[in-house]
Design a protein around this motif. Structure first.
Motif, PDB file in Angstrom:
ATOM      1  N   UNK A 196      80.679  18.281  -8.007  1.00  0.00           N
ATOM      2  CA  UNK A 196      79.904  19.396  -7.474  1.00  0.00           C
ATOM      3  C   UNK A 196      78.760  19.762  -8.425  1.00  0.00           C
ATOM      4  N   UNK A 197      77.649  20.200  -7.824  1.00  0.00           N
ATOM      5  CA  UNK A 197      76.449  20.534  -8.576  1.00  0.00           C
ATOM      6  C   UNK A 197      76.180  22.030  -8.483  1.00  0.00           C
ATOM      7  N   UNK A 198      75.314  22.514  -9.360  1.00  0.00           N
ATOM      8  CA  UNK A 198      75.021  23.938  -9.419  1.00  0.00           C
ATOM      9  C   UNK A 198      73.902  24.358  -8.484  1.00  0.00           C
ATOM     10  N   UNK A 199      73.382  25.552  -8.727  1.00  0.00           N
ATOM     11  CA  UNK A 199      72.386  26.128  -7.844  1.00  0.00           C
ATOM     12  C   UNK A 199      71.062  25.378  -7.867  1.00  0.00           C
ATOM     13  N   UNK A 200      70.837  24.594  -8.905  1.00  0.00           N
ATOM     14  CA  UNK A 200      69.586  23.829  -8.999  1.00  0.00           C
ATOM     15  C   UNK A 200      69.706  22.436  -8.387  1.00  0.00           C
ATOM     16  N   UNK A 201      70.748  22.215  -7.581  1.00  0.00           N
ATOM     17  CA  UNK A 201      71.022  20.872  -7.052  1.00  0.00           C
ATOM     18  C   UNK A 201      69.859  20.328  -6.235  1.00  0.00           C
ATOM     19  N   UNK A 202      69.268  21.156  -5.373  1.00  0.00           N
ATOM     20  CA  UNK A 202      68.166  20.676  -4.549  1.00  0.00           C
ATOM     21  C   UNK A 202      66.899  20.505  -5.376  1.00  0.00           C
ATOM     22  N   UNK A 203      66.636  21.460  -6.228  1.00  0.00           N
ATOM     23  CA  UNK A 203      65.421  21.439  -7.046  1.00  0.00           C
ATOM     24  C   UNK A 203      65.400  20.225  -7.971  1.00  0.00           C
ATOM     25  N   UNK A 204      66.551  19.845  -8.490  1.00  0.00           N
ATOM     26  CA  UNK A 204      66.608  18.768  -9.482  1.00  0.00           C
ATOM     27  C   UNK A 204      67.372  17.559  -8.949  1.00  0.00           C
ATOM     28  N   UNK A 205      67.295  17.351  -7.654  1.00  0.00           N
ATOM     29  CA  UNK A 205      68.059  16.244  -7.061  1.00  0.00           C
ATOM     30  C   UNK A 205      67.643  14.892  -7.625  1.00  0.00           C
ATOM     31  N   UNK A 206      66.375  14.733  -8.019  1.00  0.00           N
ATOM     32  CA  UNK A 206      65.929  13.454  -8.574  1.00  0.00           C
ATOM     33  C   UNK A 206      66.596  13.152  -9.905  1.00  0.00           C
ATOM     34  N   UNK A 207      67.004  14.198 -10.628  1.00  0.00           N
ATOM     35  CA  UNK A 207      67.787  13.987 -11.848  1.00  0.00           C
ATOM     36  C   UNK A 207      69.250  13.750 -11.512  1.00  0.00           C
ATOM     37  N   UNK A 208      69.808  14.620 -10.681  1.00  0.00           N
ATOM     38  CA  UNK A 208      71.251  14.565 -10.428  1.00  0.00           C
ATOM     39  C   UNK A 208      71.679  13.298  -9.684  1.00  0.00           C
ATOM     40  N   UNK A 209      70.815  12.740  -8.830  1.00  0.00           N
ATOM     41  CA  UNK A 209      71.224  11.541  -8.099  1.00  0.00           C
ATOM     42  C   UNK A 209      71.433  10.365  -9.051  1.00  0.00           C
ATOM     43  N   UNK A 210      70.830  10.417 -10.236  1.00  0.00           N
ATOM     44  CA  UNK A 210      71.032   9.343 -11.216  1.00  0.00           C
ATOM     45  C   UNK A 210      72.447   9.337 -11.781  1.00  0.00           C
ATOM     46  N   UNK A 211      73.196  10.431 -11.539  1.00  0.00           N
ATOM     47  CA  UNK A 211      74.593  10.487 -11.987  1.00  0.00           C
ATOM     48  C   UNK A 211      75.509   9.607 -11.150  1.00  0.00           C
ATOM     49  N   UNK A 212      75.028   9.148  -9.993  1.00  0.00           N
ATOM     50  CA  UNK A 212      75.865   8.311  -9.138  1.00  0.00           C
ATOM     51  C   UNK A 212      76.137   6.951  -9.764  1.00  0.00           C
ATOM     52  N   UNK A 213      75.196   6.471 -10.586  1.00  0.00           N
ATOM     53  CA  UNK A 213      75.346   5.127 -11.129  1.00  0.00           C
ATOM     54  C   UNK A 213      74.597   4.963 -12.444  1.00  0.00           C
ATOM     55  N   UNK A 214      73.262   4.935 -12.387  1.00  0.00           N
ATOM     56  CA  UNK A 214      72.527   4.332 -13.503  1.00  0.00           C
ATOM     57  C   UNK A 214      72.598   5.129 -14.801  1.00  0.00           C
ATOM     58  N   UNK A 215      72.632   6.457 -14.730  1.00  0.00           N
ATOM     59  CA  UNK A 215      72.737   7.216 -15.974  1.00  0.00           C
ATOM     60  C   UNK A 215      74.111   6.990 -16.621  1.00  0.00           C
ATOM     61  N   UNK A 216      75.226   7.168 -15.903  1.00  0.00           N
ATOM     62  CA  UNK A 216      76.518   6.833 -16.514  1.00  0.00           C
ATOM     63  C   UNK A 216      76.630   5.354 -16.900  1.00  0.00           C
ATOM     64  N   UNK A 217      76.024   4.464 -16.129  1.00  0.00           N
ATOM     65  CA  UNK A 217      76.103   3.041 -16.476  1.00  0.00           C
ATOM     66  C   UNK A 217      75.352   2.762 -17.771  1.00  0.00           C
ATOM     67  N   UNK A 218      74.159   3.319 -17.914  1.00  0.00           N
ATOM     68  CA  UNK A 218      73.441   3.156 -19.173  1.00  0.00           C
ATOM     69  C   UNK A 218      74.213   3.761 -20.332  1.00  0.00           C
ATOM     70  N   UNK A 219      74.825   4.917 -20.094  1.00  0.00           N
ATOM     71  CA  UNK A 219      75.625   5.551 -21.133  1.00  0.00           C
ATOM     72  C   UNK A 219      76.837   4.685 -21.485  1.00  0.00           C
ATOM     73  N   UNK A 220      77.458   4.095 -20.462  1.00  0.00           N
ATOM     74  CA  UNK A 220      78.615   3.224 -20.691  1.00  0.00           C
ATOM     75  C   UNK A 220      78.239   2.030 -21.568  1.00  0.00           C
ATOM     76  N   UNK A 221      77.045   1.501 -21.376  1.00  0.00           N
ATOM     77  CA  UNK A 221      76.586   0.394 -22.227  1.00  0.00           C
ATOM     78  C   UNK A 221      76.557   0.826 -23.688  1.00  0.00           C
ATOM     79  N   UNK A 222      76.055   2.033 -23.939  1.00  0.00           N
ATOM     80  CA  UNK A 222      75.993   2.502 -25.324  1.00  0.00           C
ATOM     81  C   UNK A 222      77.372   2.865 -25.862  1.00  0.00           C
ATOM     82  N   UNK A 223      78.267   3.299 -24.977  1.00  0.00           N
ATOM     83  CA  UNK A 223      79.646   3.573 -25.393  1.00  0.00           C
ATOM     84  C   UNK A 223      80.340   2.282 -25.825  1.00  0.00           C
TER      85      UNK A 223
END
Length: 383
Positions: A144-171
């Motif tokens: 679930x996302x906060x009140x800024x979910x619509x305003x910052x959807x271009x950031x939050x949609x990256x949580x579906x895959x590529x941001x955690x995947x890039x983070x996983x590479x560094x982990x």
């Protein structure tokens, strides 16, 4: 509902398909408001997998909950949620160990593990490049996302895959404060790995690619761009690290890696990482590799095998982690970094387009055309 349907190699169309719906009591139905085209989608788009015609892609999805099953306790109608690309049950042996990337329940082939929306060999789950998406085990899979979910959807949609995947590479690479880190590939995942390495405190981040637009994005977050069409990337890394090699490295390209001359070499980035990373260094591999690749250019690769420089890897005492990311392990903390203004993964986004423009977007993204670095499709949006 409308969806981006795969018709064959390099052919997708937007057409009407049966509406997604609640099928089990633990399901959640989401109206998709943002869904990304991923580099992994291109493997299927190009016909390099056994993805079936008539299905639709889409494993990077965000939207609004419009219906919940009777067995859903936490998620409510009206919630804005982002969905991990991993479809996971939350209660099998792997999920209970935090390995939602290898769920054994959601994968129907008994000998395999791991499932995803709209992905070859990852179960029957429909993709989210559509107006609606059925989310199984909704309480577990919805973030679930906060009140800024619509305003910052271009950031939050990256949580579906590529941001955690890039983070996983560094982990997996063990990036720690002060480290010098090299990343092969400046596509969306490579850029997210560069961002993640910076968040984790790396003192120097080097990114190897040859596309000027992608290298400029790497430089925009403080990384050192290395153009392997102009210099030997291994030597460039050694020069940046007093001849010792990087402390750790990330492979963010995968089995369709090409050399600067345009020849496909699936072992290219892995072997260069072995040369670029110091003795006892660690490597995280999140670029996609497959057990079989009938469209490969050589016989080994057709069998999912590559000529890996294991002798040097062993000699240097390096360690490698590999595989898809367990998105749920990271998405909550990365969400909170976005909410606090500490991370803005949307810096890679070049286009936000209506769903109807998906065929054109796939063509440009697949061709790596200049300026097409990351595409978000917006169902319901008009041109």
């Amino acid at each position: 509902m409308k969806a981006v349907v795969y018709d064959g190699p390099r052919q997708v169309t937007v057409k009407d398909v049966p509406d997604a719906r609640i099928e089990r009591s633990t399901d959640v139905l989401v109206r998709v408001t943002a869904t990304n085209i991923c580099g992994s989608d291109l493997h299927m788009y190009e016909g390099r997998t056994d993805f079936e015609t008539g299905r639709w892609f889409g494993h990077e999805n965000l939207g609004e909950v419009i219906e919940v099953g009777d067995g859903v306790d936490k998620v409510a109608v009206g919630d804005r949620v982002v969905l991990p690309f991993n479809v996971a049950c939350g209660h099998c042996k792997n999920c209970e160990r935090g390995l939602s990337n290898y769920c054994m329940t959601a994968q129907p082939v008994q000998e395999w593990a791991g499932a995803a929306y709209g992905f070859a060999d990852m179960g029957p789950w429909a993709g989210g490049q559509a107006e609606l998406l059925r989310v199984p085990w909704g309480d577990y899979n919805c973030l679930r996302l906060g009140e800024d979910a619509d305003e910052r959807s271009a950031d939050y949609v990256m949580l579906a895959d590529i941001f955690p995947t890039g983070y996983h590479a560094t982990e997996m690479a063990g990036v720690s404060p002060g480290d010098q880190t090299v990343i092969y590939g400046a596509g969306p995942v490579g850029l997210m790995a560069a961002l993640s390495a910076t968040i984790r405190g790396a003192s120097k981040v080097m990114v190897v690619d040859r596309h000027p637009d992608r290298l400029r994005l790497a430089e925009s977050i403080g990384a050192i761009a290395i153009d392997d069409s102009k210099v030997d990337p291994v030597q460039a890394v050694l020069e940046q690290t007093m001849g010792l090699g990087a402390d750790n490295g990330c492979e963010c390209v995968g089995y369709q890696a090409h050399d600067p001359q345009g020849q496909e070499q699936p072992n290219d980035t892995l072997n260069k990482l072995v040369q670029s990373v110091r003795f006892t260094g660690r490597i995280g591999t999140v670029g996609v590799y497959v057990p079989q690749d009938p469209g490969a250019s050589d016989e080994l690769a057709k069998q999912g095998k590559i000529a890996f420089d294991y002798g040097m890897y062993w000699f240097k005492g390096q360690t490698m982690g590999s595989g898809q990311a367990p998105v749920k392990r990271y998405n909550r903390q990365l969400r909170d970094l976005i909410a606090a203004g500490k991370a803005e993964p949307s810096f890679i986004v070049s286009h936000q387009l209506p769903l109807d423009q998906a065929p054109e977007a796939y063509q440009h993204f697949d061709a790596r055309d200049n300026g097409w670095t990351k595409v978000i499709l917006k169902p319901g949006q008009t041109a």
